[in-house]
Design an enzyme around this catalytic site. Structure first.
Site, PDB file in Angstrom:
ATOM      1  N   LYS A 112       0.812  -1.225   0.000  1.00  0.00           N
ATOM      2  CA  LYS A 112       0.000   0.000   0.000  1.00  0.00           C
ATOM      3  C   LYS A 112       0.846   1.277   0.000  1.00  0.00           C
ATOM      4  O   LYS A 112       0.417   2.296  -0.526  1.00  0.00           O
ATOM      5  CB  LYS A 112      -0.938   0.010   1.218  1.00  0.00           C
ATOM      6  CG  LYS A 112      -2.034  -1.034   1.118  1.00  0.00           C
ATOM      7  CD  LYS A 112      -3.212  -0.735   2.023  1.00  0.00           C
ATOM      8  CE  LYS A 112      -4.352  -1.696   1.724  1.00  0.00           C
ATOM      9  NZ  LYS A 112      -5.343  -1.752   2.797  1.00  0.00           N
TER      10      LYS A 112
ATOM     11  N   LYS B 174      -9.553 -11.543  -6.252  1.00  0.00           N
ATOM     12  CA  LYS B 174     -10.433 -11.746  -5.120  1.00  0.00           C
ATOM     13  C   LYS B 174     -11.582 -10.729  -5.166  1.00  0.00           C
ATOM     14  O   LYS B 174     -11.376  -9.584  -5.555  1.00  0.00           O
ATOM     15  CB  LYS B 174      -9.600 -11.531  -3.842  1.00  0.00           C
ATOM     16  CG  LYS B 174     -10.325 -11.817  -2.554  1.00  0.00           C
ATOM     17  CD  LYS B 174      -9.365 -11.669  -1.372  1.00  0.00           C
ATOM     18  CE  LYS B 174     -10.135 -11.452  -0.088  1.00  0.00           C
ATOM     19  NZ  LYS B 174      -9.299 -11.310   1.089  1.00  0.00           N
TER      20      LYS B 174
ATOM     21  N   LYS C 157     -14.795  -4.761  -3.140  1.00  0.00           N
ATOM     22  CA  LYS C 157     -15.623  -3.613  -3.518  1.00  0.00           C
ATOM     23  C   LYS C 157     -14.868  -2.667  -4.431  1.00  0.00           C
ATOM     24  O   LYS C 157     -15.397  -2.161  -5.414  1.00  0.00           O
ATOM     25  CB  LYS C 157     -16.062  -2.877  -2.253  1.00  0.00           C
ATOM     26  CG  LYS C 157     -16.747  -1.554  -2.549  1.00  0.00           C
ATOM     27  CD  LYS C 157     -17.935  -1.330  -1.672  1.00  0.00           C
ATOM     28  CE  LYS C 157     -18.840  -0.267  -2.235  1.00  0.00           C
ATOM     29  NZ  LYS C 157     -18.426   1.093  -1.875  1.00  0.00           N
TER      30      LYS C 157
END
Ligand code: TRP
Length: 347
Positions: free
Chosen positions: A123, A205, A208
């Site tokens: 990230k 995977k 959202k």
């Protein structure tokens, strides 16, 4: 059957803590992968479940919708069967002890360990200037768990590294401040059969942010509109081409939503090219709509009474705080902070 008036207080019951980010939409991926399991665990454990809004602000986020997404996530969890009469359900930022313990645990957490976390490495690449909150994310997660001295933490495999660090932090804190005892138990992961639900694109995977989900609140029509173009076995170009169910994401989903006899027929029809992928998807859609119907109904009725959800969360925060405040008293004392003459102002 045990009648519980006060959730989370049965002596001798192992305690579970888990958290979920307020992404807003609960989808079949979180449901099959985590939430269904949480619902079942309520029967045998003293469960504490938390919507982790403080974790959700460690990256770039939309502050306008955060509160709405947080309430929506709680609504979804209640609709799935998280039962406030059995479990504690609350919002992380409503219990300020999470932030406080996080700060204190920072003092025994090596930066090197934080920099080694694969999620951080991944990230942090998205930032020109990496926020310290992103680095400290796992310390807050450790605080979440240790604040309630949880024994077991149901997590997906993407979180096992963070949980291992939580154990390390507990060990270091105990060694430094435990006065020879293990004040913080080392929490163990509760790994259930790995349920990694692939997105409808068949690429990644279900998530959202990738827009490849079926939401638990989607209408029957929306479910069908999303399933219709979903990826299947690429070998099936026309309905005359035989397929391999095992490589097809739609078949995989049948295994969660369709009865055993249907699953067998689905596999047989696919291998024998007895029907087209669209026929197969129609059967899946019908079974999915049937399974998700009651959850959707409960969620829609809760959405009409947001004040009831807020009340449940307020009660949850009160129950959580009762435990958290006690832990913090012990922790402050053992770390040598000056005792307060009067308790803090209630907040
Ligand atoms: N980091 C977890 C995730 O993204 C969420 C989380 C926060 C959590 N605190 C937790 C999970 C404590 C388990 C226990 O999935």
């Amino acid at each position: 059957m045990l009648a519980l008036t006060e959730p989370g207080n049965l002596p001798g019951m192992a305690r579970i803590f888990s958290g979920i980010q307020p992404s807003g939409e609960l989808h079949i991926g979180n449901w099959l992968g985590a939430v269904q399991n949480w619902v079942n665990l309520q029967r045998t454990y003293d469960c504490i479940f938390c919507v982790v809004d403080l974790h959700a602000i460690t990256g770039k986020y939309d502050q306008v919708s955060l509160a709405i997404r947080t309430r929506e996530m709680a609504t979804g969890l209640l609709a799935c069967g998280i039962d406030p009469a059995r479990s504690v359900l609350f919002v992380q930022s409503h219990v300020p002890e999470h932030s406080e313990l996080q700060w204190l645990l920072n003092t025994v957490t090596p930066i090197g360990e934080l920099e080694r976390m694969t999620q951080f490495k991944d990230k942090s690449q998205r930032f020109e200037s990496v926020p310290a909150g992103l680095l400290n994310y796992p310390v807050l997660m450790a605080a979440d768990i240790l604040l309630y001295r949880a024994d077991l933490v149901p997590v997906g495999d993407d979180q096992t590294q963070h949980l291992e660090l939580t154990r390390e932090i507990a060990r270091r804190w105990n060694a430094e401040f435990g006065n020879g005892a293990d004040y913080f138990p080392e929490p163990k992961p509760l790994l259930t059969e790995a349920t990694r639900i692939m997105g409808l694109d068949g690429q990644a995977k279900m998530s959202k942010s990738l827009g490849n989900t079926i939401g638990l609140l989607d209408s029957p029509e929306e479910i069908w509109q999303k399933l219709r173009p979903a990826k299947t076995d690429p070998a099936r170009v026309t309905r005359k081409d035989p397929g391999t169910p095992e490589v097809c994401n739609i078949y995989h989903l049948h295994r969660y939503f369709s009865p055993p006899a249907t699953i067998a027929t689905v596999a047989d029809n696919c291998r024998g090219a007895k029907w087209g992928c669209l026929d197969c998807k129609r059967v899946l859609a019908d079974n999915m709509i049937l399974a998700l119907g009651p959850i959707r109904e409960r969620a829609l009725s809760l959405q009409e009474r947001p004040e009831m959800v807020d009340e449940i969360l307020a009660d949850g925060a009160t129950s959580a705080r009762r435990i958290a405040a006690e832990t913090m008293r012990e922790v402050r004392d053992r770390m040598g902070l000056m005792p307060r003459l009067r308790g803090a102002l209630s907040s």
